[in-house]
Structures are given as structure tokens and as C-alpha cells.
Design a protein around this motif. Sequence first.
Motif, PDB file in Angstrom:
ATOM      1  N   GLY A  16       6.579 -10.952   0.612  1.00  0.00           N
ATOM      2  CA  GLY A  16       6.136  -9.785   0.508  1.00  0.00           C
ATOM      3  C   GLY A  16       4.472  -9.750   0.366  1.00  0.00           C
ATOM      4  N   PHE A  17       4.228  -8.911  -0.785  1.00  0.00           N
ATOM      5  CA  PHE A  17       2.788  -9.011  -1.291  1.00  0.00           C
ATOM      6  C   PHE A  17       2.338  -9.995  -2.289  1.00  0.00           C
ATOM      7  CE2 PHE A  17       3.653  -4.753   0.313  1.00  0.00           C
ATOM      8  CZ  PHE A  17       3.137  -4.697   1.686  1.00  0.00           C
ATOM      9  N   MET A  18       3.480 -10.716  -2.772  1.00  0.00           N
ATOM     10  CA  MET A  18       3.262 -11.582  -4.080  1.00  0.00           C
ATOM     11  C   MET A  18       2.173 -12.348  -4.225  1.00  0.00           C
ATOM     12  SD  MET A  18       5.495 -10.388  -5.835  1.00  0.00           S
ATOM     13  CE  MET A  18       5.137 -11.759  -7.434  1.00  0.00           C
ATOM     14  N   SER A  19       1.574 -13.099  -3.152  1.00  0.00           N
ATOM     15  CA  SER A  19       0.626 -13.821  -3.367  1.00  0.00           C
ATOM     16  C   SER A  19      -1.037 -13.268  -3.444  1.00  0.00           C
ATOM     17  CB  SER A  19       0.392 -14.714  -1.880  1.00  0.00           C
ATOM     18  OG  SER A  19      -0.052 -13.910  -0.674  1.00  0.00           O
ATOM     19  N   HIS A  20      -0.846 -11.911  -3.130  1.00  0.00           N
ATOM     20  CA  HIS A  20      -2.129 -11.007  -3.505  1.00  0.00           C
ATOM     21  C   HIS A  20      -1.520  -9.615  -3.936  1.00  0.00           C
ATOM     22  CE1 HIS A  20      -0.805  -9.023   0.440  1.00  0.00           C
ATOM     23  NE2 HIS A  20      -0.547 -10.015   0.886  1.00  0.00           N
ATOM     24  N   MET A  21      -0.748  -9.648  -4.773  1.00  0.00           N
ATOM     25  CA  MET A  21      -0.541  -8.407  -5.530  1.00  0.00           C
ATOM     26  C   MET A  21      -1.419  -7.941  -6.387  1.00  0.00           C
ATOM     27  SD  MET A  21       1.936  -6.092  -5.811  1.00  0.00           S
ATOM     28  CE  MET A  21       3.455  -6.500  -5.177  1.00  0.00           C
ATOM     29  N   TYR A  22      -2.043  -9.018  -6.871  1.00  0.00           N
ATOM     30  CA  TYR A  22      -3.040  -8.563  -7.933  1.00  0.00           C
ATOM     31  C   TYR A  22      -4.378  -8.071  -7.337  1.00  0.00           C
ATOM     32  CZ  TYR A  22      -5.600 -12.707  -6.132  1.00  0.00           C
ATOM     33  OH  TYR A  22      -6.016 -13.650  -5.214  1.00  0.00           O
ATOM     34  N   ILE A  23      -4.565  -8.072  -6.070  1.00  0.00           N
ATOM     35  CA  ILE A  23      -5.721  -7.398  -5.348  1.00  0.00           C
ATOM     36  C   ILE A  23      -5.244  -5.869  -4.997  1.00  0.00           C
ATOM     37  CG2 ILE A  23      -7.256  -7.687  -3.435  1.00  0.00           C
ATOM     38  CD1 ILE A  23      -6.622 -10.527  -3.262  1.00  0.00           C
ATOM     39  N   ARG A  24      -5.999  -4.865  -5.423  1.00  0.00           N
ATOM     40  CA  ARG A  24      -5.772  -3.337  -5.067  1.00  0.00           C
ATOM     41  C   ARG A  24      -5.470  -3.186  -3.807  1.00  0.00           C
ATOM     42  NH1 ARG A  24      -3.557  -1.926  -9.874  1.00  0.00           N
ATOM     43  NH2 ARG A  24      -4.665  -2.550 -11.606  1.00  0.00           N
ATOM     44  N   SER A  25      -6.449  -3.611  -2.964  1.00  0.00           N
ATOM     45  CA  SER A  25      -6.130  -3.248  -1.375  1.00  0.00           C
ATOM     46  C   SER A  25      -5.457  -4.460  -0.617  1.00  0.00           C
ATOM     47  CB  SER A  25      -7.410  -2.944  -1.012  1.00  0.00           C
ATOM     48  OG  SER A  25      -8.402  -4.130  -1.048  1.00  0.00           O
ATOM     49  N   GLY A  26      -5.459  -4.466   0.802  1.00  0.00           N
ATOM     50  CA  GLY A  26      -5.034  -5.481   1.369  1.00  0.00           C
ATOM     51  C   GLY A  26      -3.447  -5.479   1.804  1.00  0.00           C
ATOM     52  N   ASP A  27      -2.844  -4.333   1.655  1.00  0.00           N
ATOM     53  CA  ASP A  27      -1.314  -4.436   1.988  1.00  0.00           C
ATOM     54  C   ASP A  27      -1.155  -4.451   3.668  1.00  0.00           C
ATOM     55  OD1 ASP A  27      -0.904  -1.222   3.056  1.00  0.00           O
ATOM     56  OD2 ASP A  27      -2.561  -1.543   1.207  1.00  0.00           O
ATOM     57  N   ASP A  28      -2.321  -4.278   4.170  1.00  0.00           N
ATOM     58  CA  ASP A  28      -1.871  -4.253   5.727  1.00  0.00           C
ATOM     59  C   ASP A  28      -2.628  -5.975   6.150  1.00  0.00           C
ATOM     60  OD1 ASP A  28      -4.696  -3.572   5.103  1.00  0.00           O
ATOM     61  OD2 ASP A  28      -4.455  -1.692   6.040  1.00  0.00           O
ATOM     62  N   ASP A  29      -3.978  -5.811   5.946  1.00  0.00           N
ATOM     63  CA  ASP A  29      -4.903  -6.973   6.569  1.00  0.00           C
ATOM     64  C   ASP A  29      -4.411  -8.397   5.769  1.00  0.00           C
ATOM     65  OD1 ASP A  29      -6.203  -6.309   4.293  1.00  0.00           O
ATOM     66  OD2 ASP A  29      -7.945  -6.566   4.997  1.00  0.00           O
ATOM     67  N   LEU A  30      -4.216  -8.352   4.343  1.00  0.00           N
ATOM     68  CA  LEU A  30      -3.820  -9.597   3.788  1.00  0.00           C
ATOM     69  C   LEU A  30      -2.443  -9.949   4.039  1.00  0.00           C
ATOM     70  CD1 LEU A  30      -5.607  -9.148   0.083  1.00  0.00           C
ATOM     71  CD2 LEU A  30      -6.259 -10.325   2.468  1.00  0.00           C
ATOM     72  N   PHE A  31      -1.478  -8.851   4.304  1.00  0.00           N
ATOM     73  CA  PHE A  31      -0.106  -9.265   4.444  1.00  0.00           C
ATOM     74  C   PHE A  31      -0.211 -10.064   5.919  1.00  0.00           C
ATOM     75  CE2 PHE A  31       3.845  -8.727   6.996  1.00  0.00           C
ATOM     76  CZ  PHE A  31       4.685  -9.082   5.828  1.00  0.00           C
ATOM     77  N   VAL A  32      -1.061  -9.453   6.940  1.00  0.00           N
ATOM     78  CA  VAL A  32      -0.923 -10.033   8.331  1.00  0.00           C
ATOM     79  C   VAL A  32      -1.517 -11.450   8.412  1.00  0.00           C
ATOM     80  CG1 VAL A  32      -1.858  -9.634  10.776  1.00  0.00           C
ATOM     81  CG2 VAL A  32      -0.776  -7.576   9.414  1.00  0.00           C
ATOM     82  N   ASN A  33      -2.644 -11.443   7.533  1.00  0.00           N
ATOM     83  CA  ASN A  33      -3.242 -12.863   7.273  1.00  0.00           C
ATOM     84  C   ASN A  33      -2.445 -13.714   6.954  1.00  0.00           C
ATOM     85  OD1 ASN A  33      -5.384 -14.737   5.960  1.00  0.00           O
ATOM     86  ND2 ASN A  33      -6.409 -13.584   7.685  1.00  0.00           N
TER      87      ASN A  33
END
Length: 366
Positions: free
Chosen positions: A214-231
Motif C-alpha cells: 500500500g502506501f506504507m513506505s510514504h504514509m508519513y508524506i501527506r500527499s502522493g497517494d497517486d504519484d508516489l504509489f505509481v512511482n
Amino acid sequence: MFSTLLIAFAIVVAINCLFYILFANFAFAKPQTPSSQAGFPVSVVICSKNEAENLKKHIPLWLEQQYPNFELILINDASIDKTLEVIEEFAATDERIKIVDVKNNEAFWANKKYALTLGIKKAKNNYLLFTDADCKPASNSWIQHMANHFSSEKQLVLGYGAYAKKSGLLNKLIRFETVLTALHYFSFAKAGMAYMGVGRNLAYTAKLFYDTNGFMSHMYIRSGDDDLFVNEAANSTNVALCATPESFTVSEPKKTWKSYITQKKRHITTASNYKPLHKILLSIIYLVNCLFWIGTVVSFVFLQWEWVATLVFFRLLIQYIIFGKTFKIFRESGLVLLLPLLEILLISFQIAIFISNIFSKPKHWK
């Protein structure tokens, strides 16, 4: 000195054009043929925070989708308006609607990724399609067009999220940036280097979500549910592109410069978390665009205008050809006439946002 300046300016133009070749690979490619005519179950997941009025307008449009089997997962992310009441009213009349009511959690305060994770866990289907509460589908076959691109290999589908056409320079700049961003992420994805998508129109499988943790590796970053997941989740083979007009979503753009600046400050903070190769390539694109316009002014002052004009004309000609095709794909052909003005304005705006973010970073998605 003069010959060195001319060579340097020519190198900038050459690098610019190399990236345009990358963009042309998307702009002039035949649309990807869907791997299937999907009929499998799809879960449409929508996170809402204080979106009561938008939900009243858009829930009927989502429910009117001509797709044989889908559920609508509506997430109320700790809203303080009547978002939950609106969702409950519609849910009482249509069993396809599933409600996720998120309470603020001290560990994930105001974190959209936490709310989305709960929504994904609620979904009963493997195929997930995401949009935002302020987005409407461009057609009643939106789900069909996006879902058609799933296959055993393609687990992530990038779509296009447009902004409504309004009057004024701000609206034109927003739409220009939106098309330019789409050109970048579609082109990189087509080259096997997908680095982002937009949550306004994005699809992936639940399996891919759980396999990526899921988003665990960047959960601490408020935004990025779309681009950081795709990245993180995308690779050279698991991404499909969907750019048919029927698959678009349309959002209401920001109406003031202040609100637009706030939105862009939040979005830009995620880019520093992209993979190193993506950051390098995107930085080069931005840098050579800046150097082109700076170099144009400097070269006209110190060099023979004939040489400079030739280089500038060549670069702009290539850009107009490729951007003209791209803007036609995304139904924004009218913006091409303002290309130099909007490009210079966007570059200046991005510099200002970057400097502003050094001193003040947004903390919440809303």
C-alpha cells in the motif's frame, strides 16, 4: 566567447528536442488497443472530505455508468460538513454504494492515504478505479474504457484528469500545466519508466496494492497517494495507458491564484521522493526549458540574430508539432496558440513555488 555561447545554446536546443522525440513517441502513437472488453467486477473508490455539494452532483453520474458490475466505495474522511449524510441518503436508495466512515486517527491525522487504505480494504473486487469527489466522468462509459486496459499483465492503468474550461489566464495556465504533466507521465510510461499518475483518474488492482504494501513506505508524506504509489508500484511491463476522450474525468479548476498556489505547493513536495532516475530526467527537462528562454534573450543580445533565430525557430517548430498533436488528444487544441506565453509563465510560477516551499510546506491534503 561568442562561439562558445552559440554552441552552448545549440546544445540546450538539442537536448530540448531529444525530449520532444520521447514525447512524440506517445503523441503520434496509435492508441493502445484494450486487451479485453472488460466485464469483471470493479470497485470505484472515492475519498471525500467536506464534499457534500460535489457528491450531490456527481454520485448520480457515477451510478449512471454503463458497466455491468461495479460497486461504489464512498469514503467520508472525517468531514465536518454534511458529506456523510449525503452519502447515506444515496446509499439508502442504491445497494451498489458502500460507506466507509473514517474518524480522525491520532497517528494518521488528516491523512488521505489512511482513509483510502480503509476504502480499499472495504472493496470486494480486485479491480479498483479511483477518482475524486470533485471530478465527474466525461462519459457514461468511463469505467468501461478504463477497465478495458486491465489484463493479467497490466495491473495499473493511467488515465487523464482534465479541468473544466473557464475564462481567464489562470484557467488557461491550469489547463496548460495539466496537459503538459499528462504528456510527461504518459510519455515516460510508454517508454517503460512510469513515474506518476493522477488520483483524479487512476486504476490498479488490489493485488498490486497489497503486493506493494500500500502506501506504507510514504504514509508519513501527506500527499502522493497517486504519484508516489505509481512511482513505487509501476514497472516496465505492468502499466497501461488510457487516453480516449470517453475515459477522461473533468474537475472544477481553482478560481484564485492563492488556492492554486496552495494546491501546487502540496503537489510539488512529493517529487523529491521519486526514484533517482525520474528526478534527474524531470529536472533536466525543467532546466533546459529555463535555459532555452534565458539563452534566447542572451543570445539575441550577443550573437548574430540569424543564427539565434534559426535555433529558436527550429525548437519552436518541433514543439508546436508535438504539442499540437498532444493538445488535440486531450481536447485542448485552443491552448497551442498561447504556447510560448504559457510556457514562460509556468516556468516562472514553478520557480516561485519551489522557493516558497523551502520556507513553508503544506501539511494537510485539505
